[in-house]
Scaffold this motif. Structure first.
Motif, PDB file in Angstrom:
ATOM      1  N   LYS A   1       0.701  -1.115  -0.030  1.00 37.26           N
ATOM      2  CA  LYS A   1      -0.014   0.155   0.080  1.00 37.26           C
ATOM      3  C   LYS A   1       0.956   1.239  -0.022  1.00 37.26           C
ATOM      4  N   GLY A   2       1.882   0.967  -0.835  1.00 35.11           N
ATOM      5  CA  GLY A   2       2.842   2.381  -0.664  1.00 35.11           C
ATOM      6  C   GLY A   2       3.844   2.433   0.182  1.00 35.11           C
ATOM      7  N   ALA A   3       4.005   1.646   1.038  1.00 34.54           N
ATOM      8  CA  ALA A   3       4.960   1.661   2.072  1.00 34.54           C
ATOM      9  C   ALA A   3       6.267   1.370   1.468  1.00 34.54           C
ATOM     10  N   ILE A   4       6.530   0.599   0.433  1.00 33.28           N
ATOM     11  CA  ILE A   4       7.666   0.131  -0.188  1.00 33.28           C
ATOM     12  C   ILE A   4       7.645   0.836  -1.565  1.00 33.28           C
ATOM     13  N   LYS A   5       8.617   1.613  -2.005  1.00 30.67           N
ATOM     14  CA  LYS A   5       8.305   2.287  -3.371  1.00 30.67           C
ATOM     15  C   LYS A   5       9.732   1.790  -3.992  1.00 30.67           C
ATOM     16  N   ALA A   6       9.383   0.551  -4.608  1.00 31.65           N
ATOM     17  CA  ALA A   6      10.413   0.019  -5.724  1.00 31.65           C
ATOM     18  C   ALA A   6      10.606   0.967  -6.698  1.00 31.65           C
ATOM     19  N   LEU A   7       9.844   1.648  -7.339  1.00 35.10           N
ATOM     20  CA  LEU A   7      10.176   2.777  -8.374  1.00 35.10           C
ATOM     21  C   LEU A   7       9.406   3.801  -7.919  1.00 35.10           C
ATOM     22  N   ASP A   8       9.768   5.052  -7.990  1.00 31.62           N
ATOM     23  CA  ASP A   8       9.053   6.282  -7.396  1.00 31.62           C
ATOM     24  C   ASP A   8       9.456   7.343  -8.242  1.00 31.62           C
ATOM     25  N   GLY A   9       8.523   7.157  -9.729  1.00 32.51           N
ATOM     26  CA  GLY A   9       8.496   8.187 -10.323  1.00 32.51           C
ATOM     27  C   GLY A   9       9.590   8.260 -11.270  1.00 32.51           C
ATOM     28  N   VAL A  10      10.028   7.117 -12.035  1.00 32.90           N
ATOM     29  CA  VAL A  10      11.191   7.183 -13.130  1.00 32.90           C
ATOM     30  C   VAL A  10      10.751   7.364 -14.542  1.00 32.90           C
ATOM     31  N   SER A  11      11.548   8.469 -14.999  1.00 37.84           N
ATOM     32  CA  SER A  11      11.148   8.786 -16.426  1.00 37.84           C
ATOM     33  C   SER A  11      12.503   8.492 -17.284  1.00 37.84           C
ATOM     34  N   ALA A  12      12.328   7.986 -18.311  1.00 38.35           N
ATOM     35  CA  ALA A  12      13.362   7.723 -19.517  1.00 38.35           C
ATOM     36  C   ALA A  12      13.285   7.348 -20.651  1.00 38.35           C
ATOM     37  N   ASP A  13      13.991   7.789 -21.595  1.00 44.28           N
ATOM     38  CA  ASP A  13      13.410   7.494 -23.030  1.00 44.28           C
ATOM     39  C   ASP A  13      14.753   6.571 -23.591  1.00 44.28           C
ATOM     40  N   PHE A  14      14.513   5.762 -24.422  1.00 43.11           N
ATOM     41  CA  PHE A  14      15.427   4.918 -25.302  1.00 43.11           C
ATOM     42  C   PHE A  14      15.079   4.959 -26.581  1.00 43.11           C
ATOM     43  N   ASN A  15      16.254   5.289 -27.481  1.00 47.39           N
ATOM     44  CA  ASN A  15      16.281   5.449 -28.782  1.00 47.39           C
ATOM     45  C   ASN A  15      16.652   4.039 -29.400  1.00 47.39           C
TER      46      ASN A  15
END
Length: 258
Positions: free
Chosen positions: A19-33
């Motif tokens: 329920k959000g206690a563990i944030k394995a990914l917390d708002g990751v942004s990336a582009d790959f060409n």
């Protein structure tokens, strides 16, 4: 070579547990060409593998979007060529993503040739003779053409991982995802696997690689992404990441691994 043609666009990707206690990914942004060899580094538990496994929805994100080949694969329904909403066929997109894990995931009861031809024949409906010919060529390329009729138990760890790579190539993917492909290997076997990956990179294969091999990141990557605590903290060329790290967490990390 890397291009400006975006293949994968990740925006504000989140993966929460408890329920959000563990944030394995917390708002990751990336582009790959297309043509990128992007190497993801960072301490254990930083979210690197979760991020990689989210790209083909092996991990179901809590939020954010992943646009692959122009399609947001986090949506349950997408528009088809006629503009109608249809159910997303995630398996179709997964076919375009080759995945290589720490452990080789070869079928132990099947020969190397059977391991390699199974998916192309069953999933892509490739004629068996064509699949066999393609598999033989790939095995020769990685120096294992004499092992086609062997079983996985008869191979070393390095040989198994080379098989896992060419098995993924059998599906002719648009991108190869590597999740710490050398971490389960004895040190003397690491080089033979990295050599195959270097060759793929030089041929222009788009690759996203989670690894602790800093030499590979520095030598082969055209971009390095540093993750910690579920966030992408720094992204730059290998030269800048290793010679001029800016973020204190990256400076601390490199001081321990280099």
């Amino acid at each position: 070579m890397a291009t400006n043609d975006k293949l994968i666009q990740v925006t504000d990707l989140k993966k929460y547990y408890n329920k959000g206690a563990i944030k394995a990914l917390d708002g990751v942004s990336a582009d790959f060409n297309r043509g990128d060899v992007a190497v993801i580094i960072g301490p254990s538990g930083s979210g690197k593998s979760t991020f990689l496994r989210s790209l083909n929805l092996m991990e179901e994100p809590t939020g954010g979007s992943i646009v692959f080949d122009g399609v947001d694969i986090t949506k349950k329904k997408v528009k088809n060529a006629d503009g109608k909403l249809v159910k997303l066929d995630i398996d179709k997109h997964r076919q375009k993503m080759g995945m290589v894990f720490q452990h080789f995931n070869l079928f132990p009861h099947k020969t190397i040739m059977e391991n390699m031809t199974l998916a192309p024949v069953q999933v892509k409906k490739m004629p068996f003779a064509e699949a066999e010919e393609k598999a033989a060529a790939l095995l020769k390329r990685v120096g294992l053409d004499d092992r086609a009729n062997a079983y996985p138990i008869q191979l070393s760890g390095g040989q198994k991982q080379r098989i896992a790579i060419v098995r993924a190539l059998m599906m002719e993917p648009e991108v190869m995802l590597f999740d710490e492909p050398t971490s389960a290997l004895d040190p003397e076997m690491v080089g033979e696997v990295l050599d195959v990956m270097k060759e793929l990179a030089h041929e222009g294969m788009t690759m996203i690689v989670v690894t602790h091999e800093m030499g590979f990141a520095r030598e082969v990557g055209n971009r390095v992404l540093f993750m910690a605590d579920g966030r992408l903290l720094e992204e730059n060329t290998p030269e800048e990441i290793f010679a001029h790290p800016r973020h204190p967490r990256l400076q601390d990390f490199l001081s321990k691994v280099l």
